[in-house]
Design an enzyme around this catalytic site. Structure first.
Site, short mmCIF file in Angstrom:
data_model
loop_
_atom_site.label_atom_id
_atom_site.label_comp_id
_atom_site.label_asym_id
_atom_site.label_seq_id
_atom_site.Cartn_x
_atom_site.Cartn_y
_atom_site.Cartn_z
N ASP A 32 95.54 13.03 -6.47
CA ASP A 32 94.48 13.78 -7.15
C ASP A 32 93.68 12.85 -8.07
O ASP A 32 94.27 12.11 -8.86
CB ASP A 32 95.15 14.89 -7.96
N ILE A 33 92.37 12.89 -7.95
CA ILE A 33 91.51 12.08 -8.81
C ILE A 33 91.03 12.97 -9.95
O ILE A 33 90.50 14.06 -9.71
CB ILE A 33 90.31 11.51 -8.03
N ASP A 49 88.10 19.07 -5.97
CA ASP A 49 86.87 19.06 -6.76
C ASP A 49 85.71 18.57 -5.90
O ASP A 49 85.91 17.94 -4.86
CB ASP A 49 87.03 18.19 -8.03
N ASP A 75 81.33 -1.23 8.86
CA ASP A 75 82.16 -0.25 9.56
C ASP A 75 83.15 -0.93 10.49
O ASP A 75 84.35 -0.63 10.49
CB ASP A 75 81.26 0.71 10.36
N GLY A 128 93.43 19.25 -8.73
CA GLY A 128 93.25 19.96 -7.46
C GLY A 128 91.96 19.54 -6.79
O GLY A 128 91.40 18.48 -7.08
N SER A 168 79.80 4.83 2.72
CA SER A 168 79.79 4.06 3.96
C SER A 168 80.98 3.12 4.08
O SER A 168 81.32 2.70 5.17
CB SER A 168 78.53 3.18 4.03
N GLU A 174 65.91 -9.72 7.22
CA GLU A 174 65.05 -9.31 6.12
C GLU A 174 65.35 -7.88 5.68
O GLU A 174 65.42 -7.58 4.51
CB GLU A 174 63.60 -9.42 6.55
#
Ligand SMILES: *[C@@H]1O[C@H](CO)[C@@H](O)[C@H](O)[C@H]1NC(C)=O
Ligand SMILES: *[C@@H]1O[C@H](CO)[C@@H](O)[C@H](O)[C@H]1NC(C)=O
Ligand SMILES: *[C@@H]1O[C@H](CO)[C@@H](O)[C@H](O)[C@H]1NC(C)=O
Ligand SMILES: *[C@@H]1O[C@H](CO)[C@@H](O)[C@H](O)[C@H]1NC(C)=O
Ligand SMILES: *[C@@H]1O[C@H](CO)[C@@H](O)[C@H](O)[C@H]1NC(C)=O
Ligand SMILES: *[C@@H]1O[C@H](CO)[C@@H](O)[C@H](O)[C@H]1NC(C)=O
Ligand SMILES: *[C@@H]1O[C@H](CO)[C@@H](O)[C@H](O)[C@H]1NC(C)=O
Ligand SMILES: *[C@@H]1O[C@H](CO)[C@@H](O)[C@H](O)[C@H]1NC(C)=O
Ligand SMILES: *[C@@H]1O[C@H](CO)[C@@H](O)[C@H](O)[C@H]1NC(C)=O
Length: 618
Positions: A569-570, A590, A306, A588, A527, A296
Site C-alpha cells: 500500500d502506498i 486510492d 518498453d 487501501g 511508460s 531530433e
C-alpha cells in the site's frame, strides 16, 4: 491480418429488396478536440478504409463470461474462452449483417472488396470519399494538428434510420484519438549525471534494496528485481508463454540499443536483443536505424524503454513487439490508390490480435500510449473497450499506463462539450473497466506516489474517474469508501464519482535507465511503470503455466478481492494536476497508486505456486 472474405453474396439479389434511398438521421456528433484545425475539403477520389462496427450479438454474455473466468471462487475461474467461443457470443445478428450488406450493395459496393473480421462484427471496405460521403450524408475535411499531423475526418455522420440499431460505430469519422506515449525526459537530459548508474549494478543477487535502489541514482533492472522480489526467480517454461508490447506513432525498438542495455544490466540476456520478434501491423514501422529526424524528435525512446525494461526484467520469456501504423496519413491527392494511412491504430491492432489463434496470443501486453478520454467519441471508446474484454476473456492480461499528469495537465483541463467548464482529464484506454491501469511511484522504503518537477509540467501518477464508463462492480467495495473518507466534497463537478476509477496498481516510474541512439539516457513516466509491471506479471504467468495452472488473464476481479493483499500500500503523494493537488494516496485503494506495488513471492503464494521463500521477500 486474417480476414474472411465473402465472395458468394449475390449483390443484385440483396440490392433488389433494399431501401436504397432511405432517410438519413444523425448517428453521431463529436466535437473536434483542441489542437486540430479544419483545412481543405477532402477530394472526392481520396480513399478511405472504412471500418464499420456491427452491433455485437451478445456482448452482455461475453462480459458475464469475462467476469466468471476472472473471478476467484467462481466455478469457471481460469477457464478462458477460445476464439470460437468469443466469436460465437459477439457475432452480429443475421438481421444486422443482412441490413448492412444490403446497404453496401445499394451503394454499388461489390462484395469481393469487402472484408469481414472472424466474427463478422467488423466490416472493412476501401472507398472513395465521394461514396462514403453519400453513405454517411456528411462532408470530410482534412484536419491539421498543431504538431503537423493530418487526418481525414468528419465531426458528424448519419445513417438511414433502420441501420441505427445495427451499427455501433464507423471510423474514420469522429475519432481524433491519437495514442500518445507517456514518457518524460528531464529538461536538459543531455547533462544528466548518468555516470552514477554503474554504481547500482550489484555484484551478488542478494543485495539489499538500499544497495541497488537509491533515489539519487537511476533505476536499473537490479533495482526493480530486488525491490519487487523477482531477482531469485528462475523462469521455468519460457517456451509456453510470451509477453508483448505495443508500438504506435512510428515508435521503434532498436536492437543495437537493447544489446547495449542488456550487456550492461542483464548480461545473461544479451542475445535476446537480436531475438525478440517485431511484427508490423497496418504498415507499422519496424526500422532499425534512427534517422536524423528520429533522433531530433526522440523517436525510439518509448519503444526502447518498453523493450529494454521488459527483457531486462523477464528474460528469458520471449518478447513480441507489435508496431501498428495509422496516424499520419499519406495524403495522395487525386489518386484512388488504395487506403490512406489515416485509420485508427488501436482498432487495427485489436482486430489483428483478435484474429490470432489462441496459442498465438501473448500472456501479457504492455501499452504505454493513451489520450484524453474526451478526445474520442463514446461509440469508438466503447467498441475498443469491448474488444479489450474479448482479449481478457481469452486470457490476455492488458496493462495500460494511467498517464503522467495526475488528474490532468494544468492549463488543459477544459471540457470540450462547448461549455469550457473546468474538468479533470481521465485517460483512455486506462478508463476501460476491462483493462488494468498502472500508476507510478518513486523513492524507496517507503515508496511514494511520484512527484517530479524536473519537466515542463510535473510528473505525477495519472489517476481519476471515467466520464464514459460506470464504476464496475469489482470497485464497489473500495472506491466509494475512498471517496467519502478521503475526498468528500473536494473537486465536485470536476469529475464523475460514479465512473470507473483508475489506476488499479502502480510500480516505479522515475529515472529509468535506457540506451537510446547508442548512449545512456534517463527516462520517466507511467511508460516505465507499465512495462515493468507487465514483465513481473509475465513471470507470474510463467510460474502458473509451469505448474499447469491457468494464466492470470483479466486481473482486476482477482486484484480487488484477494490479489490486493500481495501489493504494498502506498500512503503518501497525490495525483496532482489541473492546478489542484488531485486525489490523495491513502490506506487501501486510492486514485493515484491503486492498490500499490507488487510483492512477487506473495502473488505466487496467493496463486498457489509459492514455496520458494527466497524469491526475494524483504
Ligand atoms: C543469500 O540469501 C540467502 C537467504 O537469505 C542466504 O541463505 C544466502 O547465504 C545468501 N547468499 C549470499 C551470497 O549472501
Ligand atoms: C545513495 O547514493 C548516494 C550517492 O552515491 C550515497 O551518498 C548515499 O549514501 C546512497 N544512499 C543509500 C541509502 O545507500
Ligand atoms: C526454488 O528453489 C530451489 C532451491 O533454492 C531452486 O533450485 C529452484 O530453482 C527454485 N525454483 C524456482 C522456480 O525458482
Ligand atoms: C525530416 O523532417 C523534415 C521536416 O519535417 C522533412 O521535410 C524531411 O522529409 C524528413 N526527412 C526524412 C528522411 O523523413
Ligand atoms: C545520435 O547519435 C549520433 C551518432 O552518434 C550523434 O551524432 C547525435 O548527436 C545523436 N543525437 C542525439 C539527439 O543524441
Ligand atoms: C492556478 O491557480 C492559481 C490560484 O488559484 C491561479 O492564480 C493560477 O492562475 C492558476 N494557474 C493556471 C494555469 O490555471
Ligand atoms: C471556449 O474556448 C474557446 C478557445 O479559447 C473559445 O474560442 C470559445 O469561445 C469558448 N467558448 C465558450 C462558451 O466560452
Ligand atoms: C460539460 O462538462 C462539464 C465538465 O465535465 C459538466 O460539468 C457539464 O455538465 C457539461 N455540460 C454539458 C452541457 O454537457
Ligand atoms: C530523478 O533524478 C533527478 C536527478 O538526479 C532528481 O533530481 C529527481 O528528483 C529524480 N526523481 C525522482 C522522482 O526520484
Amino acid at each position: 491480418m486474417k480476414w474472411h472474405t465473402l465472395l458468394l453474396v449475390s449483390i443484385t439479389s440483396l440490392a433488389a429488396g433494399s431501401p436504397v434511398k432511405a432517410r438519413h438521421e444523425v448517428k453521431e456528433s463529436h466535437p473536434v478536440p483542441r489542437g486540430w484545425r479544419r483545412t481543405s475539403r477532402a477530394h472526392p477520389a481520396d480513399s478511405i478504409s472504412l471500418q464499420i462496427a456491427l452491433e455485437q450479438g451478445d456482448f452482455a454474455g461475453l462480459e458475464q463470461s469475462l467476469y466468471e473466468v476472472s473471478t476467484p471462487d467462481h466455478p469457471r475461474y481460469g477457464q478462458h474462452l477460445s476464439a470460437a467461443e468469443v466469436h460465437d457470443l459477439i457475432k452480429p445478428s443475421e438481421d444486422a449483417l443482412a441490413a448492412v450488406q444490403a446497404w453496401l450493395a445499394g451503394h454499388g459496393i461489390v462484395s469481393d472488396h469487402v472484408q469481414y473480421s472472424e466474427a463478422k462484427d467488423w466490416v472493412t471496405v476501401s472507398l472513395p470519399v465521394a461514396t462514403v460521403e453519400r453513405m454517411l450524408d456528411t462532408n470530410y475535411h482534412y484536419y491539421v494538428h498543431d504538431d503537423g499531423s493530418k487526418l481525414l475526418r468528419t465531426p458528424q455522420w448519419s445513417l438511414p434510420q433502420h441501420l441505427h440499431e445495427h451499427i455501433s460505430t464507423i471510423q474514420p469519422t469522429t475519432s481524433f484519438f491519437r495514442p500518445q506515449h507517456r514518457r518524460k525526459l528531464p529538461i536538459g537530459h543531455e547533462t544528466f549525471p548518468i555516470e552514477n548508474i554503474v554504481a547500482t549494478v550489484p555484484s551478488a543477487v542478494n543485495s539489499s534494496i538500499a544497495a541497488v535502489c537509491n533515489s539519487t541514482l537511476l533505476v536499473t533492472p537490479d533495482c526493480i528485481r530486488t525491490l519487487y522480489g523477482t531477482i531469485n526467480y528462475k523462469v521455468q517454461a519460457a517456451d509456453k508463454s510470451f509477453m508483448a508490447l505495443n508500438d504506435f506513432l512510428g515508435e521503434v525498438n532498436i536492437r543495437t540499443d537493447a544489446e547495449l542495455y542488456l550487456e550492461a544490466y542483464r548480461p545473461e540476456a544479451e542475445a535476446a536483443a537480436q531475438q525478440f520478434s517485431q511484427i508490423s501491423i497496418n504498415g507499422g514501422t519496424v526500422h532499425q536505424k534512427l534517422t536524423s529526424n528520429d533522433t531530433e524528435d526522440g523517436t525510439g525512446e518509448e519503444g526502447n524503454l518498453d523493450a529494454q525494461t521488459m527483457m531486462g526484467l523477464a528474460w528469458p520469456i520471449p518478447l513480441v513487439a507489435y508496431s501498428t501504423g495509422g496516424v499520419n496519413p499519406t495524403y495522395i491527392e487525386d489518386a484512388y490508390t488504395g487506403p490512406t494511412d489515416s485509420d485508427e491504430p488501436y482498432i487495427r491492432w485489436l482486430q489483428y490480435l483478435l484474429s490470432l489463434p489462441d496459442n498465438a496470443l501473448p500472456s501479457v501486453v504492455s501499452t504505454s500510449y493513451d489520450d484524453d478520454e474526451q478526445t474520442l467519441p463514446f461509440s469508438y471508446a466503447s467498441r475498443a473497450c469491448s474488444m479489450f474484454a474479448e482479449l481478457g476473456a481469452r486470457g490476455v492480461t492488458l496493462l495500460f499506463a494511467s498517464g503522467d499528469d495526475g488528474v490532468g495537465a494544468t492549463g488543459y483541463c477544459v471540457s470540450n462539450n462547448g461549455t469550457n467548464a473546468t474538468t479533470f482529464l481521465p485517460e483512455f484506454p486506462s478508463t476501460c473497466p476491462y483493462v488494468t491501469s498502472v500508476g507510478a511511484t518513486a523513492h524507496y522504503n517507503p515508496e511514494v506516489a511520484v512527484y517530479d518537477d524536473h519537466f515542463s509540467s510535473p510528473f505525477t501518477s495519472g489517476g481519476g474517474f471515467s466520464n464514459y464508463f460506470p464504476r464496475p462492480a469489482y470497485q464497489d467495495a473500495s472506491v466509494p469508501a475512498y471517496l467519502s473518507k478521503y475526498v468528500g466534497e473536494n473537486y465536485a463537478g470536476f469529475y464523475n464519482p460514479a465512473g470507473r476509477a483508475v489506476p488499479d496498481l502502480a510500480a516505479q516510474g522515475s529515472n529509468f535507465t535506457i540506451y537510446w541512439n547508442g548512449s545512456l539516457h534517463a527516462i520517466s513516466g507511467t511508460s516505465a511503470s507499465t512495462p515493468a509491471m507487465s514483465a513481473i506479471l509475465a513471470l507470474v504467468n510463467d510460474a502458473l503455466v509451469a505448474a499447469g495452472k491457468a494464466k492470470l488473464g483479466f486481473l482486476n476481479p482477482w486484484l480487488y478481492s484477494t490479489g490486493r493483499k500481495a501489493f504494498t500500500d502506498i500512503l503518501s503523494g497525490s495525483s496532482a494536476g489541473c492546478n489542484t493537488s488531485g486525489f490523495p494516496a491513502a490506506p487501501g485503494w486510492d486514485a493515484v497508486t491503486g492498490w500499490g506495488t507488487p510483492r512477487f513471492s506473495d502473488i505466487l503464494e496467493l496463486r498457489g505456486v509459492g514455496g520458494n521463500a527466497s524469491y526475494g521477500k524483504h
